[in-house]
Scaffold this motif. Structure first.
Motif, PDB file in Angstrom:
ATOM      1  N   GLN A  70       0.819  -1.210   0.000  1.00 48.20           N
ATOM      2  CA  GLN A  70       0.000   0.000   0.000  1.00 48.20           C
ATOM      3  C   GLN A  70       0.852   1.259   0.000  1.00 48.20           C
ATOM      4  O   GLN A  70       0.404   2.313  -0.452  1.00 48.20           O
ATOM      5  N   GLY A  71       2.062   1.164   0.523  1.00 46.16           N
ATOM      6  CA  GLY A  71       2.966   2.304   0.545  1.00 46.16           C
ATOM      7  C   GLY A  71       4.411   1.852   0.490  1.00 46.16           C
ATOM      8  O   GLY A  71       4.747   0.755   0.957  1.00 46.16           O
ATOM      9  N   VAL A  72       5.273   2.683  -0.097  1.00 41.93           N
ATOM     10  CA  VAL A  72       6.701   2.359  -0.243  1.00 41.93           C
ATOM     11  C   VAL A  72       7.516   3.623  -0.008  1.00 41.93           C
ATOM     12  O   VAL A  72       7.174   4.700  -0.518  1.00 41.93           O
ATOM     13  N   THR A  73       8.592   3.485   0.767  1.00 41.66           N
ATOM     14  CA  THR A  73       9.572   4.564   0.901  1.00 41.66           C
ATOM     15  C   THR A  73      10.939   4.028   0.489  1.00 41.66           C
ATOM     16  O   THR A  73      11.288   2.894   0.804  1.00 41.66           O
ATOM     17  N   LEU A  74      11.693   4.863  -0.219  1.00 42.94           N
ATOM     18  CA  LEU A  74      13.024   4.492  -0.692  1.00 42.94           C
ATOM     19  C   LEU A  74      14.055   5.382  -0.015  1.00 42.94           C
ATOM     20  O   LEU A  74      13.940   6.607  -0.058  1.00 42.94           O
ATOM     21  N   TYR A  75      15.046   4.758   0.624  1.00 43.53           N
ATOM     22  CA  TYR A  75      16.090   5.476   1.348  1.00 43.53           C
ATOM     23  C   TYR A  75      17.439   5.224   0.685  1.00 43.53           C
ATOM     24  O   TYR A  75      17.679   4.165   0.100  1.00 43.53           O
ATOM     25  N   THR A  76      18.315   6.214   0.794  1.00 43.02           N
ATOM     26  CA  THR A  76      19.716   6.037   0.417  1.00 43.02           C
ATOM     27  C   THR A  76      20.579   6.354   1.627  1.00 43.02           C
ATOM     28  O   THR A  76      20.185   7.133   2.502  1.00 43.02           O
ATOM     29  N   ILE A  77      21.755   5.767   1.656  1.00 42.06           N
ATOM     30  CA  ILE A  77      22.650   5.977   2.789  1.00 42.06           C
ATOM     31  C   ILE A  77      23.502   7.211   2.541  1.00 42.06           C
ATOM     32  O   ILE A  77      23.857   7.525   1.401  1.00 42.06           O
ATOM     33  N   SER A  78      23.799   7.931   3.598  1.00 37.75           N
ATOM     34  CA  SER A  78      24.545   9.187   3.470  1.00 37.75           C
ATOM     35  C   SER A  78      26.003   8.905   3.135  1.00 37.75           C
ATOM     36  O   SER A  78      26.472   7.765   3.162  1.00 37.75           O
ATOM     37  N   ASP A  79      26.734   9.975   2.809  1.00 38.54           N
ATOM     38  CA  ASP A  79      28.154   9.828   2.465  1.00 38.54           C
ATOM     39  C   ASP A  79      28.969   9.256   3.614  1.00 38.54           C
ATOM     40  O   ASP A  79      29.987   8.599   3.395  1.00 38.54           O
ATOM     41  N   PHE A  80      28.531   9.512   4.829  1.00 40.05           N
ATOM     42  CA  PHE A  80      29.269   9.011   5.988  1.00 40.05           C
ATOM     43  C   PHE A  80      28.913   7.561   6.309  1.00 40.05           C
ATOM     44  O   PHE A  80      29.538   6.943   7.164  1.00 40.05           O
ATOM     45  N   GLY A  81      27.874   7.028   5.655  1.00 35.64           N
ATOM     46  CA  GLY A  81      27.536   5.615   5.806  1.00 35.64           C
ATOM     47  C   GLY A  81      26.819   5.258   7.082  1.00 35.64           C
ATOM     48  O   GLY A  81      26.760   4.082   7.446  1.00 35.64           O
ATOM     49  N   ASN A  82      26.256   6.212   7.791  1.00 33.00           N
ATOM     50  CA  ASN A  82      25.581   5.890   9.044  1.00 33.00           C
ATOM     51  C   ASN A  82      24.220   6.568   9.184  1.00 33.00           C
ATOM     52  O   ASN A  82      23.686   6.680  10.286  1.00 33.00           O
ATOM     53  N   ARG A  83      23.668   7.036   8.062  1.00 36.94           N
ATOM     54  CA  ARG A  83      22.395   7.741   8.132  1.00 36.94           C
ATOM     55  C   ARG A  83      21.557   7.426   6.894  1.00 36.94           C
ATOM     56  O   ARG A  83      22.027   7.533   5.767  1.00 36.94           O
ATOM     57  N   MET A  84      20.298   7.018   7.121  1.00 35.53           N
ATOM     58  CA  MET A  84      19.374   6.725   6.038  1.00 35.53           C
ATOM     59  C   MET A  84      18.518   7.957   5.757  1.00 35.53           C
ATOM     60  O   MET A  84      17.882   8.500   6.666  1.00 35.53           O
ATOM     61  N   VAL A  85      18.520   8.397   4.499  1.00 32.62           N
ATOM     62  CA  VAL A  85      17.790   9.593   4.094  1.00 32.62           C
ATOM     63  C   VAL A  85      16.720   9.177   3.095  1.00 32.62           C
ATOM     64  O   VAL A  85      17.001   8.498   2.106  1.00 32.62           O
ATOM     65  N   VAL A  86      15.478   9.593   3.342  1.00 32.62           N
ATOM     66  CA  VAL A  86      14.382   9.229   2.447  1.00 32.62           C
ATOM     67  C   VAL A  86      14.497  10.024   1.147  1.00 32.62           C
ATOM     68  O   VAL A  86      14.707  11.231   1.160  1.00 32.62           O
ATOM     69  N   GLN A  87      14.371   9.317   0.022  1.00 30.56           N
ATOM     70  CA  GLN A  87      14.465   9.947  -1.291  1.00 30.56           C
ATOM     71  C   GLN A  87      13.130   9.975  -2.027  1.00 30.56           C
ATOM     72  O   GLN A  87      12.917  10.826  -2.879  1.00 30.56           O
ATOM     73  N   ALA A  88      12.244   9.026  -1.696  1.00 30.15           N
ATOM     74  CA  ALA A  88      10.954   8.988  -2.388  1.00 30.15           C
ATOM     75  C   ALA A  88       9.962   8.230  -1.528  1.00 30.15           C
ATOM     76  O   ALA A  88      10.321   7.299  -0.797  1.00 30.15           O
ATOM     77  N   ALA A  89       8.707   8.624  -1.629  1.00 33.23           N
ATOM     78  CA  ALA A  89       7.600   7.943  -0.938  1.00 33.23           C
ATOM     79  C   ALA A  89       6.429   7.856  -1.895  1.00 33.23           C
ATOM     80  O   ALA A  89       6.092   8.839  -2.562  1.00 33.23           O
ATOM     81  N   GLN A  90       5.828   6.679  -1.961  1.00 33.01           N
ATOM     82  CA  GLN A  90       4.707   6.453  -2.858  1.00 33.01           C
ATOM     83  C   GLN A  90       3.606   5.697  -2.116  1.00 33.01           C
ATOM     84  O   GLN A  90       3.890   4.799  -1.326  1.00 33.01           O
ATOM     85  N   GLY A  91       2.360   6.056  -2.357  1.00 35.97           N
ATOM     86  CA  GLY A  91       1.240   5.344  -1.761  1.00 35.97           C
ATOM     87  C   GLY A  91       0.885   5.862  -0.387  1.00 35.97           C
ATOM     88  O   GLY A  91       1.177   7.011  -0.009  1.00 35.97           O
ATOM     89  N   ASP A  92       0.256   4.985   0.392  1.00 39.78           N
ATOM     90  CA  ASP A  92      -0.201   5.334   1.741  1.00 39.78           C
ATOM     91  C   ASP A  92       0.945   5.182   2.734  1.00 39.78           C
ATOM     92  O   ASP A  92       1.181   4.098   3.281  1.00 39.78           O
ATOM     93  N   VAL A  93       1.658   6.260   2.945  1.00 38.69           N
ATOM     94  CA  VAL A  93       2.790   6.296   3.882  1.00 38.69           C
ATOM     95  C   VAL A  93       2.496   7.374   4.916  1.00 38.69           C
ATOM     96  O   VAL A  93       2.132   8.503   4.545  1.00 38.69           O
ATOM     97  N   PRO A  94       2.611   7.040   6.210  1.00 36.10           N
ATOM     98  CA  PRO A  94       2.400   8.067   7.232  1.00 36.10           C
ATOM     99  C   PRO A  94       3.224   9.316   6.955  1.00 36.10           C
ATOM    100  O   PRO A  94       4.390   9.230   6.544  1.00 36.10           O
ATOM    101  N   GLU A  95       2.622  10.484   7.160  1.00 37.59           N
ATOM    102  CA  GLU A  95       3.237  11.750   6.753  1.00 37.59           C
ATOM    103  C   GLU A  95       4.589  11.984   7.414  1.00 37.59           C
ATOM    104  O   GLU A  95       5.537  12.446   6.769  1.00 37.59           O
TER     105      GLU A  95
END
Length: 265
Positions: free
Chosen positions: A126-151
């Motif tokens: 029903q919902g999907v979020t896509l994360y990429t890892i930061s340059d330092f390799g210790n932080r997940m940053v959301v890049q895209a959200a599709q569907g029913d994802v909590p705000e």
């Protein structure tokens, strides 16, 4: 019945002043016997019926059959069934991979949004979020959200301790995301790590209100996780290259301006 009639004809012809076994009489007798044989011929009607057994059914055998043969046949049947399911999974993975590649090569949406949208469609989440890892390799940053994802989840980033294992990371992420949802939302969360050549490059989080549907979606996402990781990593490398080119242009512009200012008039 036919032999009785034929013998009656022959005997009657001889007893009642006939001309004996003439050619006509013999032909008549043969015709009587032939008609009798054709009339008494048995008819066999064969009917075919197709019976479909369940995919997970295991054939049974009579008790007097050899146990060794039964076990061998049963093992071969299971092996064939597992092989068939494996082929189905590979075929499904290949089809989904092709569609993901088409998003990158021919899609009109930004790469991350296009991948998230297509993954939602392929997995049934029903919902999907896509994360990429930061340059330092210790932080997940959301890049895209599709569907029913909590705000709140659509804009949240979180730390990933590098010393944790894959299972621990997934458990930690799912716990953090579920804590961000509204209390009145029954949505469940599942996550799939994206690794390209052994290096973590991002993560996909799936959302669904039905636990079974969420498990099926996570299985499908796992099947194409390597393809997703490769596409995400390629996009990250392109962005990094553009960033470096831009920095180089800025440095060159600053250096040119400084050199012009230092030149005597």
């Amino acid at each position: 019945m036919a032999p009785l009639v034929a013998s009656t004809v022959l005997v009657g012809s001889n007893l009642f002043g006939g001309q004996g076994f003439t050619t006509a009489l013999l032909i008549q007798t043969i015709c009587i016997l032939s008609i009798g044989l054709l009339a008494n011929q048995s008819k066999e009607i064969i009917q075919f019926r197709t019976v479909q057994a369940p995919a997970d059914a295991i054939p049974t055998f009579a008790a007097d059959e050899s146990p060794a043969e039964y076990l061998e046949f049963r093992e071969n049947f299971r092996s064939l069934r597992d092989h068939t399911k494996d082929l189905e999974r590979k075929s499904r993975r290949d089809r989904m991979s092709v569609q993901l590649f088409e998003v990158v090569s021919h899609g009109t949406d930004p790469i991350y949004f296009g991948l998230a949208r297509k993954l939602k469609e392929l997995t049934g989440a029903q919902g999907v979020t896509l994360y990429t890892i930061s340059d330092f390799g210790n932080r997940m940053v959301v890049q895209a959200a599709q569907g029913d994802v909590p705000e709140q989840i659509q804009t949240s980033a979180f730390e990933i301790p590098v010393e944790l294992g894959d299972g621990q990371i997934r458990h930690r992420v799912e716990k953090l995301l579920l804590a961000l949802r509204d209390t009145d939302q029954p949505v469940k969360c599942g996550s799939v790590l994206l690794k390209d050549r052994g290096r973590m490059v991002g993560m996909v989080c799936l959302f669904h209100t039905n636990v079974k549907m969420l498990e099926d979606a996570a299985d499908r996402a796992n099947e194409v996780s390597e393809v997703m990781a490769s596409l995400v990593n390629a996009q990250m490398e392109r962005e990094e290259e553009r960033r470096r080119l831009k920095e180089t242009e800025i440095l060159y512009s600053v250096a040119s301006t400084s050199a012009g200012a230092d030149t005597p008039q």
